[in-house]
Design an enzyme around this catalytic site. Structure first.
Site, PDB file in Angstrom:
ATOM      1  CE1 TYR B  51      -1.098  -1.529   6.179  1.00 44.06           C
ATOM      2  CE2 TYR B  51       0.320  -2.933   4.847  1.00 44.06           C
ATOM      3  CZ  TYR B  51      -0.193  -2.575   6.075  1.00 44.06           C
ATOM      4  OH  TYR B  51       0.194  -3.265   7.202  1.00 44.06           O
ATOM      5  CD  GLU B  52       2.751   0.063  -2.861  1.00 44.22           C
ATOM      6  OE1 GLU B  52       3.620   0.912  -2.667  1.00 44.22           O
ATOM      7  OE2 GLU B  52       2.971  -1.008  -3.448  1.00 44.22           O
ATOM      8  CB  SER B  53      -3.744  -1.317  -1.945  1.00 37.92           C
ATOM      9  OG  SER B  53      -3.851  -1.395  -0.540  1.00 37.92           O
TER      10      SER B  53
END
Lengths: 271, 258
Positions: B51-53
């Site tokens: 996930y981009e986090s």
């Protein structure tokens, strides 16, 4: 060395009307307490920078603190729109909000370039996107070595960056754990920085590879327990997902929003 | 015995099946996240979800409400900073599939998550691009999952936030160092794939109990169907059970939290 101040003093001393302010936190460790203090002190004409402007920026925009927003994704994560942001962009309430829009990759690179003291960031970005048509800060350059066409954006250099972290020690060194987002780069890219922390401790308890901001790289530290709520602080408290959902109803209507602001920011929680 | 299932379940199960064990998938929130985790909990237990986090190789027990929920970080192999995620892992070429949702999609699989109407005077301001513009070009291929309706499937998107094949289908031609782009679009009605020559989306498979007319009715352009039109296999009992358990856990988690 970082100066220990109350949240009220830190905001009053380091954030001026008209400043460019970055308040970062990628879902995690969002500096809500600091945002509310900025609203209470009625700061105006701020240029707000943030990859993911969420509820705290919706509140700052709705409260009339912002004149411009530089961002890459502006929504209520998992819920929907930011209604105060939309009202400001679509209808100019409480004032027309100018926007400058990027992608996450470009913003991340721009902060990193800011931290590195460079004027620009280069990335393989924006291929085929319409974003460069509406943002004149996105340019394309040719790689001097390969000839490849690459995107270039100016680095982000905020006047002030505000972040929230788990802990600071008594010397003012700061520990950030979990989803560390863009916070380190945002602090190092800024002229001044305010870090709010859950607690001030004798020993940070940092592992050798932990994300630590040394005291001499931070301007001010303010203790603000639960300072990230309704977002979360790993190891301290969970994300209040119910509030994120409730916010949709609160923010949808100007009157409901103003009543919420009065009860929850202006009358409650003043440091 | 035929099983009862909804069109949404059909979509999630079909989207999940697109992922295989050996893929490294950059996951968008919402429908892609549901499908990716269903894949992990059924036929692809070792699929790598990112996930981009910043969470690498995450295995959440419940679906995250947002891209940076604590569950994603705590169940991950490790968590990196956001610039590292985009620069090293995505741009560096380590992502095999970008899995995206959208608000609008056009016949060349261009995605719009920016706004409806005119940019300076928008009718509806949407959240914006986030990670998608570069996921779409730096991942080796892109899967898209989105509910099928005339409002979503438009002839031309109002704004190209994230490129599919461009407004003429040629945007990727002769651009070095980028991925193949969208290879499949999965909706609650059907599966679409780009025509190898023109890159226009073509229906290749209809879900059970869905007619050509249903798809035509829900699409804002003169949609084409493949000569060899297939019928998507219905969900299995196991897929439905795992999906329903996942959704029930997720709902209980997010409503139960204070």
């Amino acid at each position: 060395m970082a100066e220990f101040l109350s949240l009220q003093e830190a905001v009053s001393k380091h954030i001026n009307n008209g400043d460019t302010v970055a308040m970062e936190g990628f879902t995690h460790l969002i500096p809500f307490a600091a945002g509310h203090e900025i609203i209470r002190q009625e700061k105006r004409d701020l240029t707000l920078i943030r990859m993911t402007p969420d509820l705290v920026y919706d509140q700052l925009i709705g409260a009339g603190c912002a004149k411009k927003l530089i961002f890459s994704w502006g929504g209520n994560p998992g819920v929907g729109s930011l209604h105060r942001l939309r009202d400001a962009v679509e209808k100019g309430w409480p004032n027309k909000l100018e926007i400058l829009e990027h992608s996450h990759a470009a913003m991340a690179c721009a902060y990193e370039a800011g931290a590195a003291g460079l004027p620009l960031a280069v990335l393989r970005g924006y291929v085929g996107s319409d974003l460069p048509k509406v943002n004149d800060q996105i340019k394309f350059i040719e790689c001097p070595f390969t000839g490849e066409r690459l995107a270039a954006v100016p680095s982000v250099r905020p006047d002030v960056t505000v972040i929230h972290a788990q802990r600071a020690d008594r010397k003012g060194n700061v520990l950030v754990e979990g989803i560390v987002g863009i916070q380190k780069e945002a602090v190092l890219a800024a002229k001044r920085s305010i870090v709010t922390v859950e607690e001030i401790v004798d020993d940070l308890g940092a592992s050798v590879n932990a994300c630590v901001l040394p005291s001499w790289a931070v301007t001010a530290i303010a203790e603000a327990p639960k300072g990230a709520r309704p977002s979360y602080a790993l190891g301290y408290y969970d994300r209040d997902n119910a509030f994120y959902k409730d916010w949709d109803g609160i923010a949808r209507d100007r009157d409901t929003f103003q009543a919420w602001l009065k009860d929850n920011v202006f009358e409650k929680g003043a440091a | 015995m035929s099983l009862e299932f909804t069109s949404s379940e059909m979509m999630s199960v079909t989207a999940a099946r697109a992922l295989t064990n050996d893929m490294t998938c950059f996951v968008g929130i919402g429908l892609p996240s549901e499908a990716a985790n269903l894949a992990r909990l059924t036929h692809a237990p070792d699929v790598t979800l990112i996930y981009e986090s910043g969470t690498l190789q995450t295995k959440p027990d419940v679906l995250p409400l947002s891209i940076g929920d604590g569950e994603l970080c705590e169940s991950a192999l490790t968590t990196v900073s956001v610039p590292e995620m985009f620069r090293y892992w995505l741009q560096g070429g380590h992502i095999s599939v970008g899995f995206l949702g959208t608000a609008q999609i056009d016949r060349f699989a261009n995605l719009n998550t920016t706004l409806i109407g005119d940019y300076r005077e928008p009718k509806v301001r949407l959240p914006g691009g986030g990670g998608a513009p570069e996921i779409a070009t730096n991942a080796k291929e892109v899967f898209i999952t989105v509910k099928h309706s005339k409002r979503t499937f438009v002839k031309d998107v109002d704004f190209v936030t994230t490129v599919g094949f461009g407004r003429d289908g040629k945007a990727r031609d002769n651009v070095p160092n980028i991925g193949r782009g969208p290879t499949v679009v999965i909706t609650d009605l059907c599966i679409l794939k780009p025509d190898p020559e023109t890159k226009e989306l073509v229906v290749t498979s209809l879900h059970p109990n869905v007619t050509r007319e249903d798809v035509i009715e829900a699409t804002g352009w003169d949609i084409r169907f493949a000569d060899q039109l297939e019928t998507t296999p219905a969900p299995t009992a196991e897929e439905l059970e795992v999906l329903r358990d996942l959704k029930a856990r997720t709902n209980a988690h997010h409503s139960g939290q204070q």
